[in-house]
Write a protein that holds these residues in place. Structure first.
Motif, PDB file in Angstrom:
ATOM      1  N   VAL A   1       1.239  -1.174  -0.217  1.00  0.00           N
ATOM      2  CA  VAL A   1      -0.034  -0.035  -0.234  1.00  0.00           C
ATOM      3  C   VAL A   1       0.634   1.342  -0.218  1.00  0.00           C
ATOM      4  CG1 VAL A   1      -1.560   1.207   1.183  1.00  0.00           C
ATOM      5  CG2 VAL A   1      -1.389  -1.267   1.289  1.00  0.00           C
ATOM      6  N   PRO A   2       1.520   1.758  -1.512  1.00  0.00           N
ATOM      7  CA  PRO A   2       1.887   3.181  -0.939  1.00  0.00           C
ATOM      8  C   PRO A   2       1.481   4.204  -0.348  1.00  0.00           C
ATOM      9  CG  PRO A   2       0.794   2.626  -3.879  1.00  0.00           C
ATOM     10  CD  PRO A   2       0.387   1.691  -2.334  1.00  0.00           C
ATOM     11  N   GLY A   3       2.807   4.589   0.399  1.00  0.00           N
ATOM     12  CA  GLY A   3       2.308   5.463   1.282  1.00  0.00           C
ATOM     13  C   GLY A   3       1.944   4.678   2.769  1.00  0.00           C
ATOM     14  N   ASP A   4       1.453   3.172   3.072  1.00  0.00           N
ATOM     15  CA  ASP A   4       1.408   2.574   4.347  1.00  0.00           C
ATOM     16  C   ASP A   4       1.588   1.824   4.760  1.00  0.00           C
ATOM     17  OD1 ASP A   4      -0.382   2.093   6.603  1.00  0.00           O
ATOM     18  OD2 ASP A   4      -2.549   2.650   5.578  1.00  0.00           O
ATOM     19  N   LEU A   5       2.920   1.989   5.788  1.00  0.00           N
ATOM     20  CA  LEU A   5       3.866   0.744   6.101  1.00  0.00           C
ATOM     21  C   LEU A   5       3.380   0.006   6.550  1.00  0.00           C
ATOM     22  CD1 LEU A   5       6.721   3.490   6.705  1.00  0.00           C
ATOM     23  CD2 LEU A   5       6.982   0.980   4.564  1.00  0.00           C
ATOM     24  N   THR A   6       2.256   0.878   7.455  1.00  0.00           N
ATOM     25  CA  THR A   6       1.343  -0.192   8.879  1.00  0.00           C
ATOM     26  C   THR A   6       0.971  -1.217   7.304  1.00  0.00           C
ATOM     27  OG1 THR A   6       1.343   0.946  10.252  1.00  0.00           O
ATOM     28  CG2 THR A   6       0.294  -0.530  10.543  1.00  0.00           C
ATOM     29  N   ALA A   7      -0.258  -0.905   7.050  1.00  0.00           N
ATOM     30  CA  ALA A   7      -1.080  -1.998   5.653  1.00  0.00           C
ATOM     31  C   ALA A   7      -0.202  -2.971   4.895  1.00  0.00           C
ATOM     32  CB  ALA A   7      -1.733  -0.768   4.982  1.00  0.00           C
ATOM     33  N   THR A   8       1.469  -2.503   5.340  1.00  0.00           N
ATOM     34  CA  THR A   8       1.904  -3.087   3.852  1.00  0.00           C
ATOM     35  C   THR A   8       2.098  -4.314   4.589  1.00  0.00           C
ATOM     36  OG1 THR A   8       2.421  -1.314   2.525  1.00  0.00           O
ATOM     37  CG2 THR A   8       4.263  -3.514   2.294  1.00  0.00           C
ATOM     38  N   LEU A   9       2.902  -3.957   5.622  1.00  0.00           N
ATOM     39  CA  LEU A   9       3.484  -4.859   6.756  1.00  0.00           C
ATOM     40  C   LEU A   9       2.177  -5.942   7.601  1.00  0.00           C
ATOM     41  CD1 LEU A   9       6.005  -3.093   8.733  1.00  0.00           C
ATOM     42  CD2 LEU A   9       6.325  -4.775   6.839  1.00  0.00           C
ATOM     43  N   ARG A  10       0.889  -5.417   7.724  1.00  0.00           N
ATOM     44  CA  ARG A  10       0.461  -6.191   8.074  1.00  0.00           C
ATOM     45  C   ARG A  10      -0.237  -7.792   6.794  1.00  0.00           C
ATOM     46  NH1 ARG A  10      -3.692  -1.455  10.956  1.00  0.00           N
ATOM     47  NH2 ARG A  10      -2.627  -1.869  12.476  1.00  0.00           N
ATOM     48  N   ARG A  11       0.071  -6.580   5.789  1.00  0.00           N
ATOM     49  CA  ARG A  11      -0.636  -7.864   4.397  1.00  0.00           C
ATOM     50  C   ARG A  11       0.270  -8.586   4.304  1.00  0.00           C
ATOM     51  NH1 ARG A  11      -2.984  -3.728   0.046  1.00  0.00           N
ATOM     52  NH2 ARG A  11      -5.172  -3.434   0.833  1.00  0.00           N
ATOM     53  N   LEU A  12       1.940  -8.472   4.859  1.00  0.00           N
ATOM     54  CA  LEU A  12       2.660  -9.142   4.485  1.00  0.00           C
ATOM     55  C   LEU A  12       2.504 -10.102   5.728  1.00  0.00           C
ATOM     56  CD1 LEU A  12       4.838 -10.129   2.391  1.00  0.00           C
ATOM     57  CD2 LEU A  12       6.368  -8.884   4.194  1.00  0.00           C
ATOM     58  N   ALA A  13       2.045 -10.100   6.895  1.00  0.00           N
ATOM     59  CA  ALA A  13       2.152 -11.038   8.575  1.00  0.00           C
ATOM     60  C   ALA A  13       1.207 -12.199   7.724  1.00  0.00           C
ATOM     61  CB  ALA A  13       2.127  -9.889   8.952  1.00  0.00           C
ATOM     62  N   ARG A  14       0.010 -11.237   7.140  1.00  0.00           N
ATOM     63  CA  ARG A  14      -1.117 -11.896   7.022  1.00  0.00           C
ATOM     64  C   ARG A  14      -1.265 -13.350   6.151  1.00  0.00           C
ATOM     65  NH1 ARG A  14      -4.370  -7.723   8.780  1.00  0.00           N
ATOM     66  NH2 ARG A  14      -5.165  -7.555  10.557  1.00  0.00           N
ATOM     67  N   GLY A  15      -0.253 -12.874   4.969  1.00  0.00           N
ATOM     68  CA  GLY A  15       0.070 -13.735   3.863  1.00  0.00           C
ATOM     69  C   GLY A  15       1.073 -14.175   3.753  1.00  0.00           C
ATOM     70  N   LEU A  16       1.420 -14.146   5.013  1.00  0.00           N
ATOM     71  CA  LEU A  16       3.025 -14.943   5.154  1.00  0.00           C
ATOM     72  C   LEU A  16       3.832 -16.271   4.754  1.00  0.00           C
ATOM     73  CD1 LEU A  16       5.299 -14.450   6.603  1.00  0.00           C
ATOM     74  CD2 LEU A  16       4.749 -15.510   8.443  1.00  0.00           C
ATOM     75  N   PRO A  17       4.254 -15.843   3.420  1.00  0.00           N
ATOM     76  CA  PRO A  17       4.513 -16.846   2.922  1.00  0.00           C
ATOM     77  C   PRO A  17       4.930 -18.943   3.283  1.00  0.00           C
ATOM     78  CG  PRO A  17       6.191 -15.448   1.954  1.00  0.00           C
ATOM     79  CD  PRO A  17       4.910 -15.017   3.528  1.00  0.00           C
ATOM     80  N   LEU A  18       5.521 -18.098   4.838  1.00  0.00           N
ATOM     81  CA  LEU A  18       6.057 -19.224   5.332  1.00  0.00           C
ATOM     82  C   LEU A  18       5.357 -20.658   5.668  1.00  0.00           C
ATOM     83  CD1 LEU A  18       8.594 -20.404   7.008  1.00  0.00           C
ATOM     84  CD2 LEU A  18       8.044 -19.431   9.011  1.00  0.00           C
ATOM     85  N   ARG A  19       5.467 -21.744   5.672  1.00  0.00           N
ATOM     86  CA  ARG A  19       4.647 -22.820   5.620  1.00  0.00           C
ATOM     87  C   ARG A  19       5.252 -24.010   6.271  1.00  0.00           C
ATOM     88  NH1 ARG A  19       1.233 -20.093   5.332  1.00  0.00           N
ATOM     89  NH2 ARG A  19       0.717 -19.026   3.405  1.00  0.00           N
ATOM     90  N   ALA A  20       5.098 -24.181   7.720  1.00  0.00           N
ATOM     91  CA  ALA A  20       5.651 -24.623   8.553  1.00  0.00           C
ATOM     92  C   ALA A  20       4.489 -24.418  10.199  1.00  0.00           C
ATOM     93  CB  ALA A  20       6.781 -24.878   8.662  1.00  0.00           C
ATOM     94  N   SER A  21       4.808 -26.004  10.732  1.00  0.00           N
ATOM     95  CA  SER A  21       3.300 -26.022  11.918  1.00  0.00           C
ATOM     96  C   SER A  21       4.470 -25.552  12.954  1.00  0.00           C
ATOM     97  CB  SER A  21       3.542 -27.674  11.664  1.00  0.00           C
ATOM     98  OG  SER A  21       4.813 -27.836  12.766  1.00  0.00           O
TER      99      SER A  21
END
Length: 185
Positions: free
Chosen positions: A76-96
């Motif tokens: 989200v240009p200009g919105d670091l918080t929203a960008t990081l939140r989206r990245l955290a929710r879509g975290l591509p790491l798959r490990a239990s």
């Protein structure tokens, strides 16, 4: 076909039991006899699939931890918080959670585990750095701060299961995103 299903079932039960035990007791503290007992297989069955106990650990790490292929970054240009939140929710790491504990526990003593953890961390840092760069285009000149923010974000997300186990507190990825975003503005 039935034989293939039975073979996969036995192998899966061995890996499931090893994952649970290695996460709780550690690799060194888990005899193969205990893995066999929990998996409800003969001890010889483990050797049929995994000639050495280290082969069980290597199979777990190789098969049960990975980073999903990149589908692009939802910045989200200009919105670091929203960008990081989206990245955290879509975290591509798959490990239990137990596989994350195994990765950190065994990385110091097993080179293949350390290599996998290093690759996973590197990919998460790379994606976080890229997302932050997209969200805050003017910060590209401040590469050192973006690198620290990306590395911190990735470390917390990767290590969150271990922190929760140590402290008893779940880490809120949104709070982490907000904290890191505020440190960059």
């Amino acid at each position: 076909m039935v034989r293939a299903v039975v073979i996969r079932d036995v192998r899966t039960r061995i890996l499931d039991a090893a994952e649970e035990l290695f996460a709780g007791r550690g690799f060194e503290g888990t005899p193969t006899a205990v893995i066999a007992k929990l998996a409800k297989v003969r001890r010889d069955s483990i050797v049929d699939y995994f000639p050495h106990k280290i082969d069980v650990l290597v199979a777990l790490v190789d098969e049960r931890t990975h980073i999903e292929e990149s589908r692009g970054v939802d910045a989200v240009p200009g919105d670091l918080t929203a960008t990081l939140r989206r990245l955290a929710r879509g975290l591509p790491l798959r490990a239990s959670p137990s596989m994350r504990r195994i990765l950190f526990r065994e990385a110091d003593t097993h080179g293949s585990v350390k290599e996998r953890l290093t690759r996973l961390n590197g990919e998460l840092v790379s994606r976080a750095r890229f997302a932050l760069g997209l969200a805050l285009p003017g910060a590209r000149g401040d590469a050192a701060r973006l690198e620290v923010a990306a590395a911190t974000f990735a470390a917390i997300l990767l290590y969150q299961e271990n922190l929760c186990q140590l402290t008893g507190h779940q880490i809120d990825p949104d709070a982490v995103a907000e904290l890191i975003a505020h440190s960059l503005v």
